[in-house]
Design a protein around this motif. Structure first.
Motif, PDB file in Angstrom:
ATOM      1  N   PHE A   1      51.846  27.586  38.884  1.00  6.92           N
ATOM      2  CA  PHE A   1      52.827  28.053  37.912  1.00  6.92           C
ATOM      3  C   PHE A   1      52.387  27.792  36.470  1.00  6.92           C
ATOM      4  O   PHE A   1      53.066  28.205  35.536  1.00  6.92           O
ATOM      5  CB  PHE A   1      54.181  27.383  38.167  1.00  6.92           C
ATOM      6  CG  PHE A   1      54.794  27.741  39.487  1.00  6.92           C
ATOM      7  CD1 PHE A   1      55.400  28.981  39.681  1.00  6.92           C
ATOM      8  CD2 PHE A   1      54.738  26.854  40.550  1.00  6.92           C
ATOM      9  CE1 PHE A   1      55.952  29.311  40.898  1.00  6.92           C
ATOM     10  CE2 PHE A   1      55.295  27.174  41.773  1.00  6.92           C
ATOM     11  CZ  PHE A   1      55.907  28.412  41.955  1.00  6.92           C
ATOM     12  N   ASP A   2      51.269  27.096  36.276  1.00  3.82           N
ATOM     13  CA  ASP A   2      50.784  26.807  34.927  1.00  3.82           C
ATOM     14  C   ASP A   2      50.291  28.081  34.251  1.00  3.82           C
ATOM     15  O   ASP A   2      49.635  28.931  34.875  1.00  3.82           O
ATOM     16  CB  ASP A   2      49.620  25.810  34.965  1.00  3.82           C
ATOM     17  CG  ASP A   2      50.070  24.414  35.333  1.00  3.82           C
ATOM     18  OD1 ASP A   2      51.244  24.101  35.115  1.00  3.82           O
ATOM     19  OD2 ASP A   2      49.231  23.639  35.833  1.00  3.82           O
ATOM     20  N   THR A   3      50.610  28.204  32.975  1.00  2.00           N
ATOM     21  CA  THR A   3      49.994  29.268  32.171  1.00  2.00           C
ATOM     22  C   THR A   3      48.561  28.848  31.872  1.00  2.00           C
ATOM     23  O   THR A   3      48.216  27.661  32.006  1.00  2.00           O
ATOM     24  CB  THR A   3      50.765  29.475  30.861  1.00  2.00           C
ATOM     25  OG1 THR A   3      50.637  28.288  30.064  1.00  2.00           O
ATOM     26  CG2 THR A   3      52.228  29.773  31.129  1.00  2.00           C
ATOM     27  N   PRO A   4      47.687  29.771  31.473  1.00  2.00           N
ATOM     28  CA  PRO A   4      46.324  29.383  31.098  1.00  2.00           C
ATOM     29  C   PRO A   4      46.303  28.284  30.037  1.00  2.00           C
ATOM     30  O   PRO A   4      45.473  27.367  30.099  1.00  2.00           O
ATOM     31  CB  PRO A   4      45.728  30.695  30.575  1.00  2.00           C
ATOM     32  CG  PRO A   4      46.466  31.758  31.321  1.00  2.00           C
ATOM     33  CD  PRO A   4      47.863  31.237  31.446  1.00  2.00           C
ATOM     34  N   GLU A   5      47.209  28.342  29.062  1.00  2.00           N
ATOM     35  CA  GLU A   5      47.262  27.324  28.016  1.00  2.00           C
ATOM     36  C   GLU A   5      47.652  25.966  28.589  1.00  2.00           C
ATOM     37  O   GLU A   5      47.069  24.940  28.230  1.00  2.00           O
ATOM     38  CB  GLU A   5      48.272  27.745  26.935  1.00  2.00           C
ATOM     39  CG  GLU A   5      48.510  26.702  25.839  1.00  2.00           C
ATOM     40  CD  GLU A   5      47.292  26.461  24.976  1.00  2.00           C
ATOM     41  OE1 GLU A   5      47.273  25.440  24.256  1.00  2.00           O
ATOM     42  OE2 GLU A   5      46.370  27.296  25.003  1.00  2.00           O
ATOM     43  N   GLU A   6      48.631  25.934  29.491  1.00  2.00           N
ATOM     44  CA  GLU A   6      49.065  24.675  30.096  1.00  2.00           C
ATOM     45  C   GLU A   6      47.946  24.066  30.955  1.00  2.00           C
ATOM     46  O   GLU A   6      47.708  22.852  30.908  1.00  2.00           O
ATOM     47  CB  GLU A   6      50.303  24.907  30.961  1.00  2.00           C
ATOM     48  CG  GLU A   6      51.561  25.211  30.146  1.00  2.00           C
ATOM     49  CD  GLU A   6      52.725  25.634  31.022  1.00  2.00           C
ATOM     50  OE1 GLU A   6      53.881  25.497  30.572  1.00  2.00           O
ATOM     51  OE2 GLU A   6      52.475  26.110  32.161  1.00  2.00           O
ATOM     52  N   ARG A   7      47.259  24.892  31.696  1.00  2.00           N
ATOM     53  CA  ARG A   7      46.151  24.402  32.531  1.00  2.00           C
ATOM     54  C   ARG A   7      45.045  23.825  31.646  1.00  2.00           C
ATOM     55  O   ARG A   7      44.500  22.753  31.934  1.00  2.00           O
ATOM     56  CB  ARG A   7      45.601  25.538  33.393  1.00  2.00           C
ATOM     57  CG  ARG A   7      44.418  25.125  34.264  1.00  2.00           C
ATOM     58  CD  ARG A   7      43.918  26.296  35.103  1.00  2.00           C
ATOM     59  NE  ARG A   7      42.701  25.965  35.827  1.00  2.00           N
ATOM     60  CZ  ARG A   7      42.670  25.343  36.997  1.00  2.00           C
ATOM     61  NH1 ARG A   7      43.795  24.995  37.588  1.00  2.00           N
ATOM     62  NH2 ARG A   7      41.516  25.079  37.586  1.00  2.00           N
TER      63      ARG A   7
ATOM     64  N   THR B   1      47.108  20.303  38.111  1.00  2.00           N
ATOM     65  CA  THR B   1      47.534  21.676  37.841  1.00  2.00           C
ATOM     66  C   THR B   1      48.231  22.274  39.060  1.00  2.00           C
ATOM     67  O   THR B   1      48.149  21.757  40.174  1.00  2.00           O
ATOM     68  CB  THR B   1      46.323  22.552  37.479  1.00  2.00           C
ATOM     69  OG1 THR B   1      45.406  22.572  38.586  1.00  2.00           O
ATOM     70  CG2 THR B   1      45.599  21.980  36.268  1.00  2.00           C
TER      71      THR B   1
END
Length: 210
Positions: A47-53, A44
């Motif tokens: 720059f990750d969104t919560p969904e991407e993380r 991670t």
């Protein structure tokens, strides 16, 4: 904090009520590991969104076991002008319900176990008193097995046994084994007739060979 282990069913209504009246929820979990691939810091970035993380971590953590599930509910009190929080703590462990239930295999990371142990995590509560559970697919399969066995038992008119691998109907008892089965049935019937009997010793056998 309301720990829910052996008294889970008695307190479940309180959990439902807290969820229904909550303005928002927060959840947390303790796992037997974090990632079976790259480290979390390598997976991670900022720059990750919560969904991407979430998706990145999920992809590399599905073989690990969730030991503990924490739930906090928050309800805003307009009179007091503050949030009322209710916290619940679930020790969970997918122990088999019976011999037909899934026997779950899981892996662990020594670093995660070491961390939990240093934080005073009670592993005895997990393995001895953890709330058993099934996922949706496991529940569906177990219900199908139960319904199938029940329909087979209800439809069996003659003396027969059900093979563990049978999927359609009961299997007829071979001729060379009927005498043995008749003897066992007779012993059981005699045992049931006499209320003074406390035990019954039957000749040993297996599910495949008598």
């Amino acid at each position: 904090l309301l720990p829910l282990t052996a008294d889970f069913k008695d307190n479940l209504s309180k959990v439902y009520e807290a969820i229904e009246e909550a303005d928002f929820l927060a959840i947390d979990g303790e796992f037997s590991g974090i990632s079976d691939g790259p480290s979390v810091s390598a997976l991670t970035n900022g720059f990750d969104t919560p969904e991407e993380r979430y998706q990145k971590l999920k992809k590399h953590s599905m073989d690990f076991l969730l030991f503990q599930f924490g739930l906090c509910t928050f309800k805003y009190d307009h009179t007091e002008e503050k949030y009322i929080m209710k916290s619940f703590n679930f020790y969970i462990f997918p122990k088999p319900f019976n011999r037909s239930s899934p026997d779950v295999k899981f892996v662990c990371q020594s670093s995660s176990i070491d961390f939990l142990a240093n934080q005073g995590f009670d592993f005895n509560k997990v393995f001895r008193n953890g709330i058993p559970y099934l996922n949706q697919e496991e529940e569906r399969q177990l219900r199908e097995q139960y319904d199938e066995k029940r329909s087979q038992a209800n439809g069996a008119g003659s003396l027969s046994y059900i093979s563990p691998n049978a999927t359609k109907c009961p299997v007829a008892i071979p001729e060379d084994q009927k005498k043995f089965i008749d003897k066992i049935v007779e012993q059981i019937e005699e045992f049931l007739k006499n209320e003074e009997n406390e035990s019954l010793d039957l000749e040993p056998c297996t599910g495949l060979v008598f």
